[in-house]
Design a protein around this motif. Structure first.
Motif: not given
Length: 395
Positions: A51-58, A75-96
């Motif tokens: 997430f950090i790498a894709l955020y900085l790249t974007t 492309l970086a924004l698309t990858g960032l969105a995929a990681v964000t949804y994965a972390l949000g759905i998988g962990y929720a909480g502060n990860w949102l």
């Protein structure tokens, strides 16, 4: 008010480093990883790193003018969105909290396209709210959804505002350069007309002095006195032209035209009828008389020239005709080096002036022999012409 506007113009848009501190929103997630409170910490750590790498790249590519319009930010924004949804759905909480950061990055990349930005921010806001509602409760849902929408829209608005200010500054500078060019063109055009007419009159009267001196000394001295008067008047007009305050009088130009034609041995017929004209309209028509008569004296070889001014309710018409060789502002013959003489720019400049004031200028042969110059202007063009003249003065 002007001081505030000047301070706003001096402000610089936020750079790439200004968006890096927002990553501290993930501090709670990183602490949970180190404390072992997160399931599959190795997977969570890889997700945070990605997430950090894709955020900085974007952010960095989205704010780089050379790379902004390439495929890399998207492309970086698309990858960032995929990681964000994965972390949000998988962990929720502060990860949102990854969703507001994703929305912020989206505002940076998509700020130039409103049709794309709006739907993207809406989808992110709704989906983050739904995920928060399913995993964290209604209160978390509203907070995350609102924060996601606000971060993207505010970021896009601020960056767009700074870019608009930069474009306005560049436009103002370009307008200033254009105004300077217009002023230079106006001055060179006025100077060309002034000197061309004056020198023509001086040459014609000098020739008259040469012809009359052996036969009629008194008449020759009169022509010499006219040369002195024309020279003094030319100096005054050039000074006024330099300061930008010269306004010609149609009656004065008609008198000068009659004098120049008489000195050249051309019969002058001047007729004027109609209501009084606005000063700026008279000034434009005076330039037409000056240029037209100069061309008759220089190039036509005519024996008769008629100048007629007819004013109507809506338009005023000025017509100059001669019975010469059908030559207007085009010089004939050859230069000293044997090359053919090229056409002048007097009538072209007059046509541009009259067109700006809503008028027209036509020139061409008058039947089998002779040349005709016709200028028309609206009677009520004082505001239009005055604005053009005032704009040239203050440019």
């Amino acid at each position: 008010m002007y001081a505030t506007a000047a301070r706003i113009e001096r402000l610089k848009p936020p750079g790439r480093r200004a968006f890096v501190p927002w990553l501290f929103m993930l501090t709670g997630d990183v602490q949970a990883l180190f404390k072992g409170k997160t399931p599959l910490p190795w997977l969570g750590g890889a997700g945070v790193a990605a997430f950090i790498a894709l955020y900085l790249t974007t952010v960095f590519t989205g704010l780089d003018e050379r790379r902004r319009h390439t495929r890399t930010p998207t492309l970086a924004l698309t990858g960032l969105a995929a990681v964000t949804y994965a972390l949000g759905i998988g962990y929720a909480g502060n990860w949102l909290l990854c969703f507001p950061l994703l929305s912020l990055a989206s505002g940076i990349v998509l700020r130039g396209g409103r049709r794309q930005l709006g739907p993207v921010i809406l989808v992110l806001s709704v989906s983050s709210g739904v995920i928060a509602g399913l995993r964290g409760g209604p209160s978390d849902s509203l907070t995350v959804s609102y924060g996601t929408m606000l971060s993207g829209l505010v970021t896009a608005a601020i960056l767009s505002l700074f870019e608009t200010v930069a474009q306005l500054r560049a436009t103002r500078q370009e307008l200033a350069r254009t105004a300077v060019e217009r002023e230079r063109l106006r001055f060179s055009r006025d100077l060309h007309d002034l000197l061309g007419h004056t020198m023509s009159v001086v040459v014609v009267k000098a020739e008259a002095v040469r012809r009359l001196a052996p036969k009629n000394l008194e008449a020759a001295l009169g022509q010499a006195a006219d040369i002195e008067a024309v020279g003094r008047q030319a100096l005054t007009e050039i000074r006024e032209a330099v300061t930008g305050y010269r306004e010609g009088s149609l009656a004065t130009e008609l008198d000068r035209a009659r004098s120049a034609l008489d000195a050249a041995g051309i019969e002058a017929v001047v007729r004027r009828e109609g209501p009084p004209l606005a000063p700026q309209t008279e000034a434009l028509l005076g330039w037409v008389v000056r240029e037209g008569v100069t061309n008759v004296v220089r190039h036509s070889g005519a024996s008769r020239c008629e100048i007629e001014v007819r004013g109507g309710m809506d338009r005023v018409r000025l017509e100059i005709t001669d019975d010469g060789g059908g030559v207007g502002s085009r010089a004939t013959g050859t230069n000293a080096d044997g090359s053919p003489k090229t056409g002048g720019t007097g009538l072209k400049g007059l046509a541009e002036r009259l067109s700006t004031a809503g008028g027209s200028l036509e020139s061409g042969p008058a039947g089998r022999r002779g040349f005709r110059l016709v200028a028309e202007l609206p009677v009520d063009t004082e505001d239009v012409v005055g604005a053009e003249v005032e704009g040239a003065r203050t440019a």
